[in-house]
Design a protein around this motif. Sequence first.
Motif, PDB file in Angstrom:
ATOM      1  N   ARG A   1     -23.832 -20.787  24.811  1.00  0.00           N
ATOM      2  CA  ARG A   1     -24.614 -21.682  23.890  1.00  0.00           C
ATOM      3  C   ARG A   1     -25.511 -22.672  24.515  1.00  0.00           C
ATOM      4  N   GLU A   2     -25.418 -23.169  25.725  1.00  0.00           N
ATOM      5  CA  GLU A   2     -26.290 -24.142  26.387  1.00  0.00           C
ATOM      6  C   GLU A   2     -27.699 -23.343  26.729  1.00  0.00           C
ATOM      7  N   VAL A   3     -27.398 -21.927  26.930  1.00  0.00           N
ATOM      8  CA  VAL A   3     -28.803 -21.249  27.253  1.00  0.00           C
ATOM      9  C   VAL A   3     -29.372 -20.908  26.058  1.00  0.00           C
ATOM     10  N   ARG A   4     -28.727 -20.642  24.771  1.00  0.00           N
ATOM     11  CA  ARG A   4     -29.398 -20.454  23.664  1.00  0.00           C
ATOM     12  C   ARG A   4     -29.963 -21.517  22.953  1.00  0.00           C
ATOM     13  N   ALA A   5     -29.435 -22.770  23.382  1.00  0.00           N
ATOM     14  CA  ALA A   5     -30.005 -24.121  22.812  1.00  0.00           C
ATOM     15  C   ALA A   5     -31.513 -24.346  23.724  1.00  0.00           C
ATOM     16  N   LYS A   6     -31.558 -23.739  24.846  1.00  0.00           N
ATOM     17  CA  LYS A   6     -32.540 -24.137  25.753  1.00  0.00           C
ATOM     18  C   LYS A   6     -33.447 -22.901  25.146  1.00  0.00           C
TER      19      LYS A   6
ATOM     20  N   THR B   1     -37.746 -15.358  20.752  1.00  0.00           N
ATOM     21  CA  THR B   1     -36.689 -15.256  19.362  1.00  0.00           C
ATOM     22  C   THR B   1     -35.704 -13.747  19.394  1.00  0.00           C
ATOM     23  N   ASN B   2     -36.235 -12.868  20.141  1.00  0.00           N
ATOM     24  CA  ASN B   2     -35.537 -11.627  20.251  1.00  0.00           C
ATOM     25  C   ASN B   2     -34.126 -12.094  21.416  1.00  0.00           C
ATOM     26  N   ALA B   3     -34.508 -12.882  22.539  1.00  0.00           N
ATOM     27  CA  ALA B   3     -33.467 -13.311  23.196  1.00  0.00           C
ATOM     28  C   ALA B   3     -32.594 -14.091  22.674  1.00  0.00           C
ATOM     29  N   VAL B   4     -32.957 -15.083  21.764  1.00  0.00           N
ATOM     30  CA  VAL B   4     -32.263 -15.942  21.158  1.00  0.00           C
ATOM     31  C   VAL B   4     -31.053 -15.087  20.309  1.00  0.00           C
ATOM     32  N   GLU B   5     -31.663 -13.978  19.447  1.00  0.00           N
ATOM     33  CA  GLU B   5     -30.670 -13.099  18.712  1.00  0.00           C
ATOM     34  C   GLU B   5     -29.921 -12.398  19.567  1.00  0.00           C
ATOM     35  N   SER B   6     -30.056 -11.798  20.603  1.00  0.00           N
ATOM     36  CA  SER B   6     -29.310 -11.105  21.779  1.00  0.00           C
ATOM     37  C   SER B   6     -28.205 -12.366  22.068  1.00  0.00           C
ATOM     38  N   ILE B   7     -28.538 -13.335  22.667  1.00  0.00           N
ATOM     39  CA  ILE B   7     -27.306 -14.290  23.148  1.00  0.00           C
ATOM     40  C   ILE B   7     -26.488 -14.796  21.741  1.00  0.00           C
ATOM     41  N   THR B   8     -27.166 -14.822  20.873  1.00  0.00           N
ATOM     42  CA  THR B   8     -26.241 -15.204  19.700  1.00  0.00           C
ATOM     43  C   THR B   8     -25.333 -14.231  19.331  1.00  0.00           C
ATOM     44  N   ARG B   9     -25.671 -12.889  19.506  1.00  0.00           N
ATOM     45  CA  ARG B   9     -24.623 -12.006  19.254  1.00  0.00           C
ATOM     46  C   ARG B   9     -23.546 -11.860  20.516  1.00  0.00           C
ATOM     47  N   VAL B  10     -24.139 -12.409  21.820  1.00  0.00           N
ATOM     48  CA  VAL B  10     -23.043 -12.520  22.686  1.00  0.00           C
ATOM     49  C   VAL B  10     -21.726 -13.619  22.298  1.00  0.00           C
ATOM     50  N   ILE B  11     -22.228 -14.833  21.776  1.00  0.00           N
ATOM     51  CA  ILE B  11     -21.523 -16.038  21.409  1.00  0.00           C
ATOM     52  C   ILE B  11     -20.649 -15.486  20.190  1.00  0.00           C
ATOM     53  N   ASP B  12     -21.224 -14.721  19.081  1.00  0.00           N
ATOM     54  CA  ASP B  12     -20.338 -14.107  18.038  1.00  0.00           C
ATOM     55  C   ASP B  12     -19.249 -13.235  18.719  1.00  0.00           C
ATOM     56  N   GLY B  13     -19.812 -12.377  19.569  1.00  0.00           N
ATOM     57  CA  GLY B  13     -18.694 -11.343  20.141  1.00  0.00           C
ATOM     58  C   GLY B  13     -17.592 -11.974  20.888  1.00  0.00           C
TER      59      GLY B  13
END
Length: 472
Positions: free
Chosen positions: A205-210, A415-427
């Motif tokens: 979540r911290e990485v995604r926010a950045k 934007t693509n990186a944010v989508e990927s890390i969001t899937r990590v958080i959801d996973g």
Amino acid sequence: MKQTSSHDTICAIATAPGGAIGIIRISGPEAINTADKIFTPAGHNAPALSQRKPGTVAYGHIHSSDGSVLDDVLVSIFRAPHSYTGEDSVEISCHGSRYILQQTMQLLISAGCRAAGPGEFTRRAFMNGKMDLSQAEAVADLIAADNRAAHRMAISQMRGGFSRELAALRDRLLRLTSLLELELDFSDHEELEFADRSELDSLAREVRAKMQGLADSFSTGNALKNGMPVAIIGQTNAGKSTLLNALLGEDKAIVSDIDGTTRDTIEDTTAIGGITFRFIDTAGIRHTADAIECMGIERSFQAIDKAQIVILLIDAKRNDESFAQFYADVRPHLEGKQVIAALNKCDTGADHAAPQLPPAVAADLADDPHTIAISAKYGLNIDSLRSMLVSLTGIDGVQPTDTIVNNIRHYEALTNAVESITRVIDGLATGLPSDLIAQDLRECLHHLADILGEVTTTEVLNSIFSHFCIGK
């Protein structure tokens, strides 16, 4: 750019025509030896370029193929890897005559050089590890910078500010990935869990926010790079064209007391406080049966939608009933915009001492008031309006160490990186298996690496460097 060998020695004129001094750059394994073929050093028994120390400058002359002197020049010598390209390089400083420059280029090509393609020197710097791809792209931005804000962004990125931000994010993501990969190595022992899921979630979540913050900065970065779009809107005959002329300092738009004079958008740019603003004078918005005027009004709405700042010009001597109808039409288009309410035609002290905004406008701006009384015709408070525009860009609050994204390729990758890390958080939240979470993490790392050029294809590189000038 056509495929060429990195072992070629290339040359190009690196300065714009018409100057007093011209510079020709040479880079490649035979750069110094090739320059020796056309250069004669001044002085008795003066050493050839190939026998001189790197980082030195030699004075002498270029001689034509018939032996005559073409020009007296200075030649700077750089040896690999201590040069811009990371290769042996030479820079010939001669007089800026087009004839001298072209003749010198012909001599070099006859001696074995190849004419460089667009951006080929910077491309070699990238390929030789002198800079990453984001820094290489910043070179083109620095050359094109025509205002203080664009220059500040380009120089920060060229010096590696953006790269350091990405490297820090990548290091944290690699730590996540390595712990999950370690679990996969011991998949036979299902009870083993090297990566604490709550810690992984917090870090993700911290990485995604950045990353999201970097992506969100693109709208500002792109506007500062290409000009901050500002729409001037108002009713017919509110003084929009007069204000445009006042802001630009020239008579760009036709000014008339006749309603509906401006029937199309008029656009021009000017620099204020080191920032380029792109002003758009719009057609007065009103209900009309005139087909041409209706087209202009529709374009006014389109200009509002594209603008980041809107100057809502209000006639101090307005009819409140007609203004209420106008404001009801434009209000939905102002959502999310920086709005300046400018009360125009305040030509006397009483008018501009305490501007009286329409109640609906005053209510909308109550939490974020940007209001000013002006006289576009007589220049009253126009400088204050300019200062207000600069403050709304937020550039004065940006520190030299802050990173602002201004490249569409970087924005898409983030934007693509944010989508990927969001899937990590959801996973992590749904208990997804480690191998699937690790795959999304690897994809996120891939997108960050694409910005730096670690996984970029030849086609992407060709596209990027084809937009550079020759000689850089």
